[in-house]
Write a protein that holds these residues in place. Structure first.
Motif, PDB file in Angstrom:
ATOM      1  N   SER A   1       3.060  -8.765  12.811  1.00  0.00           N
ATOM      2  CA  SER A   1       2.580  -9.704  13.829  1.00  0.00           C
ATOM      3  C   SER A   1       1.201 -10.245  13.494  1.00  0.00           C
ATOM      4  CB  SER A   1       2.567  -9.031  15.207  1.00  0.00           C
ATOM      5  OG  SER A   1       1.546  -8.047  15.305  1.00  0.00           O
ATOM      6  N   ILE A   2       0.450  -9.501  12.706  1.00  0.00           N
ATOM      7  CA  ILE A   2      -0.863  -9.965  12.239  1.00  0.00           C
ATOM      8  C   ILE A   2      -0.704 -10.833  10.999  1.00  0.00           C
ATOM      9  CG2 ILE A   2      -3.080  -9.204  11.306  1.00  0.00           C
ATOM     10  CD1 ILE A   2      -2.730  -6.653  13.035  1.00  0.00           C
ATOM     11  N   GLU A   3       0.183 -10.404  10.122  1.00  0.00           N
ATOM     12  CA  GLU A   3       0.370 -11.088   8.842  1.00  0.00           C
ATOM     13  C   GLU A   3       0.860 -12.524   9.020  1.00  0.00           C
ATOM     14  OE1 GLU A   3       1.697  -9.086   4.767  1.00  0.00           O
ATOM     15  OE2 GLU A   3       3.324  -9.260   6.217  1.00  0.00           O
ATOM     16  N   VAL A   4       1.696 -12.769  10.037  1.00  0.00           N
ATOM     17  CA  VAL A   4       2.256 -14.115  10.219  1.00  0.00           C
ATOM     18  C   VAL A   4       1.320 -15.048  10.957  1.00  0.00           C
ATOM     19  CG1 VAL A   4       4.610 -13.220  10.219  1.00  0.00           C
ATOM     20  CG2 VAL A   4       3.420 -13.546  12.398  1.00  0.00           C
ATOM     21  N   SER A   5       0.174 -14.563  11.405  1.00  0.00           N
ATOM     22  CA  SER A   5      -0.727 -15.394  12.188  1.00  0.00           C
ATOM     23  C   SER A   5      -1.230 -16.587  11.384  1.00  0.00           C
ATOM     24  CB  SER A   5      -1.924 -14.560  12.675  1.00  0.00           C
ATOM     25  OG  SER A   5      -2.878 -15.381  13.305  1.00  0.00           O
TER      26      SER A   5
ATOM     27  N   GLN B   1      -7.049  -5.605   3.792  1.00  0.00           N
ATOM     28  CA  GLN B   1      -7.248  -4.186   3.512  1.00  0.00           C
ATOM     29  C   GLN B   1      -6.615  -3.302   4.586  1.00  0.00           C
ATOM     30  OE1 GLN B   1     -11.530  -4.303   3.374  1.00  0.00           O
ATOM     31  NE2 GLN B   1     -11.605  -4.342   1.130  1.00  0.00           N
ATOM     32  N   ALA B   2      -6.775  -3.700   5.844  1.00  0.00           N
ATOM     33  CA  ALA B   2      -6.211  -2.909   6.939  1.00  0.00           C
ATOM     34  C   ALA B   2      -4.692  -2.872   6.864  1.00  0.00           C
ATOM     35  CB  ALA B   2      -6.663  -3.493   8.277  1.00  0.00           C
ATOM     36  N   LEU B   3      -4.063  -4.006   6.604  1.00  0.00           N
ATOM     37  CA  LEU B   3      -2.604  -4.034   6.538  1.00  0.00           C
ATOM     38  C   LEU B   3      -2.084  -3.226   5.357  1.00  0.00           C
ATOM     39  CD1 LEU B   3      -1.785  -7.751   7.457  1.00  0.00           C
ATOM     40  CD2 LEU B   3      -1.938  -5.755   8.946  1.00  0.00           C
ATOM     41  N   ALA B   4      -2.763  -3.322   4.243  1.00  0.00           N
ATOM     42  CA  ALA B   4      -2.344  -2.535   3.077  1.00  0.00           C
ATOM     43  C   ALA B   4      -2.436  -1.045   3.368  1.00  0.00           C
ATOM     44  CB  ALA B   4      -3.196  -2.904   1.859  1.00  0.00           C
ATOM     45  N   THR B   5      -3.511  -0.617   4.042  1.00  0.00           N
ATOM     46  CA  THR B   5      -3.675   0.801   4.371  1.00  0.00           C
ATOM     47  C   THR B   5      -2.611   1.266   5.364  1.00  0.00           C
ATOM     48  OG1 THR B   5      -6.060   0.581   4.033  1.00  0.00           O
ATOM     49  CG2 THR B   5      -5.300   2.535   5.211  1.00  0.00           C
ATOM     50  N   ILE B   6      -2.328   0.433   6.358  1.00  0.00           N
ATOM     51  CA  ILE B   6      -1.277   0.784   7.333  1.00  0.00           C
ATOM     52  C   ILE B   6       0.042   1.029   6.615  1.00  0.00           C
ATOM     53  CG2 ILE B   6       0.147  -0.150   9.212  1.00  0.00           C
ATOM     54  CD1 ILE B   6      -2.420  -1.631  10.163  1.00  0.00           C
ATOM     55  N   ARG B   7       0.398   0.160   5.694  1.00  0.00           N
ATOM     56  CA  ARG B   7       1.688   0.289   5.007  1.00  0.00           C
ATOM     57  C   ARG B   7       1.700   1.436   4.005  1.00  0.00           C
ATOM     58  NH1 ARG B   7       2.123  -6.189   5.258  1.00  0.00           N
ATOM     59  NH2 ARG B   7       3.739  -6.306   6.881  1.00  0.00           N
ATOM     60  N   GLU B   8       0.536   1.792   3.481  1.00  0.00           N
ATOM     61  CA  GLU B   8       0.468   2.968   2.607  1.00  0.00           C
ATOM     62  C   GLU B   8       0.681   4.258   3.395  1.00  0.00           C
ATOM     63  OE1 GLU B   8      -3.316   2.800   0.757  1.00  0.00           O
ATOM     64  OE2 GLU B   8      -2.820   1.090  -0.532  1.00  0.00           O
ATOM     65  N   ARG B   9       0.148   4.305   4.612  1.00  0.00           N
ATOM     66  CA  ARG B   9       0.193   5.537   5.403  1.00  0.00           C
ATOM     67  C   ARG B   9       1.488   5.717   6.178  1.00  0.00           C
ATOM     68  NH1 ARG B   9      -5.799   6.026   8.288  1.00  0.00           N
ATOM     69  NH2 ARG B   9      -7.026   6.012   6.364  1.00  0.00           N
ATOM     70  N   TYR B  10       2.087   4.609   6.614  1.00  0.00           N
ATOM     71  CA  TYR B  10       3.205   4.701   7.549  1.00  0.00           C
ATOM     72  C   TYR B  10       4.364   3.815   7.116  1.00  0.00           C
ATOM     73  CZ  TYR B  10      -0.442   6.639  10.546  1.00  0.00           C
ATOM     74  OH  TYR B  10      -1.466   7.397  11.036  1.00  0.00           O
ATOM     75  N   SER B  11       5.555   4.250   7.443  1.00  0.00           N
ATOM     76  CA  SER B  11       6.764   3.437   7.227  1.00  0.00           C
ATOM     77  C   SER B  11       7.581   3.347   8.505  1.00  0.00           C
ATOM     78  CB  SER B  11       7.613   4.035   6.100  1.00  0.00           C
ATOM     79  OG  SER B  11       7.971   5.383   6.402  1.00  0.00           O
ATOM     80  N   LEU B  12       6.894   3.426   9.644  1.00  0.00           N
ATOM     81  CA  LEU B  12       7.577   3.369  10.933  1.00  0.00           C
ATOM     82  C   LEU B  12       7.890   1.920  11.309  1.00  0.00           C
ATOM     83  CD1 LEU B  12       5.326   5.849  12.961  1.00  0.00           C
ATOM     84  CD2 LEU B  12       7.607   6.300  12.060  1.00  0.00           C
ATOM     85  N   PRO B  13       8.982   1.682  12.019  1.00  0.00           N
ATOM     86  CA  PRO B  13       9.259   0.318  12.492  1.00  0.00           C
ATOM     87  C   PRO B  13       8.133  -0.232  13.362  1.00  0.00           C
ATOM     88  CG  PRO B  13      11.196   1.714  12.780  1.00  0.00           C
ATOM     89  CD  PRO B  13      10.076   2.619  12.374  1.00  0.00           C
ATOM     90  N   GLU B  14       7.520   0.634  14.178  1.00  0.00           N
ATOM     91  CA  GLU B  14       6.473   0.168  15.090  1.00  0.00           C
ATOM     92  C   GLU B  14       5.235  -0.293  14.338  1.00  0.00           C
ATOM     93  OE1 GLU B  14       9.054   3.139  17.234  1.00  0.00           O
ATOM     94  OE2 GLU B  14       8.046   3.048  15.289  1.00  0.00           O
TER      95      GLU B  14
END
Length: 255
Positions: free
Chosen positions: A245-249, A225-238
């Motif tokens: 880095s979290i997704e590949v863990s 849920q957190a990763l989906a929200t991050i990608r909905e809100r932002y499209s920055l490289p950072e």
């Protein structure tokens, strides 16, 4: 440029201006780039490639056989980029046939006294391993990683770029990019804001990363849920780097 008390195997390939100090041993199948300085009492064993302007201090061991009991003498490698500094007593081991067959180190890294890099590690650029940092085999460090003295990283862990570990940290899970960790076992204590400001991160990027950090660590969301929200809100490289880095863990992230 090569001290008469040094031993350089005829099969080694050294640039014309490489310096080798007394009682150092450079083995066969070693390549050392231009402008490099190998101090006294250093052992470099091949197959190993050291890039240009490498500085190796006394009593370091570079490219030795790994300590993995499965290793049976297979031809594995250590490859380093340019402008690395290897201080006293550092040990850097080659890879294993069971993994990549190569330990890979980027450029402009500082390995302080008695640090250890195990087999098959992948280290990016501009990293700092303080005194007696220990990396087990198969560890990956992102660019601009900083590990405080006496920190230890468990095998197969990923440590994200621009992340920082305080001294004595025991790291048994993956560390997302940009965060600060400390303790035994290590826990997250916020973002590495000082380090990122020093490296020129914009205020807008830092603000977005702060929001992304809170979504992962403070809002009670699942990681998905957190990763989906991050990608909905932002499209920055950072923010994408942080999310990736979290997704590949594979070991789970430090909380």
């Amino acid at each position: 440029m090569i001290h008469p008390n040094a031993i350089v195997d005829p099969g080694a390939r050294l640039a014309d201006d490489v310096e080798v100090g007394p009682f150092s041993v450079i083995g066969p199948d070693v390549e050392i780039g231009a402008g490099s300085r190998i101090g006294p009492h250093v052992v470099v064993k091949g197959p190993t490639v050291l890039g240009e302007r490498t500085r190796v201090f006394q009593f370091a061991s570079v490219g030795e056989d790994c300590q993995d009991k499965k290793y049976a003498g297979e031809p594995t490698r250590l490859v380093m980029g340019d402008d690395n500094v290897v201080r006293e007593g550092v040990t850097l081991h080659r890879g294993t046939a069971q993994d990549r067959g190569e330990t890979t180190i980027g450029s402009r890294n500082l390995f302080m006294a008695y640090a250890h890099v195990g087999h098959d590690c992948v280290i990016g650029d501009d990293c700092i391993l303080a005194n007696q940092v220990t990396l087990a085999g198969h560890v990956t460090l992102g660019d601009f990683s900083i590990l405080g003295g006496l920190s230890a990283v468990h095998q197969f862990c990923h440590f994200g770029e621009h992340a920082m570990a305080g001294g004595g940290s025991i790291i048994t899970k993956d560390t997302p990019a940009y965060v600060m960790i400390n303790g035994n076992p290590a826990q997250v204590h916020g973002l590495n804001l000082v380090g990122m400001r020093r490296r020129g991160f914009s205020n807008s990027s830092l603000k977005a990363l702060g929001d992304a950090y809170r979504l992962v660590y403070r809002q009670g969301l699942t990681v998905e849920q957190a990763l989906a929200t991050i990608r909905e809100r932002y499209s920055l490289p950072e923010t994408e780097t942080f999310a990736a880095s979290i997704e590949v863990s594979s070991r789970g992230i430090i909380r």
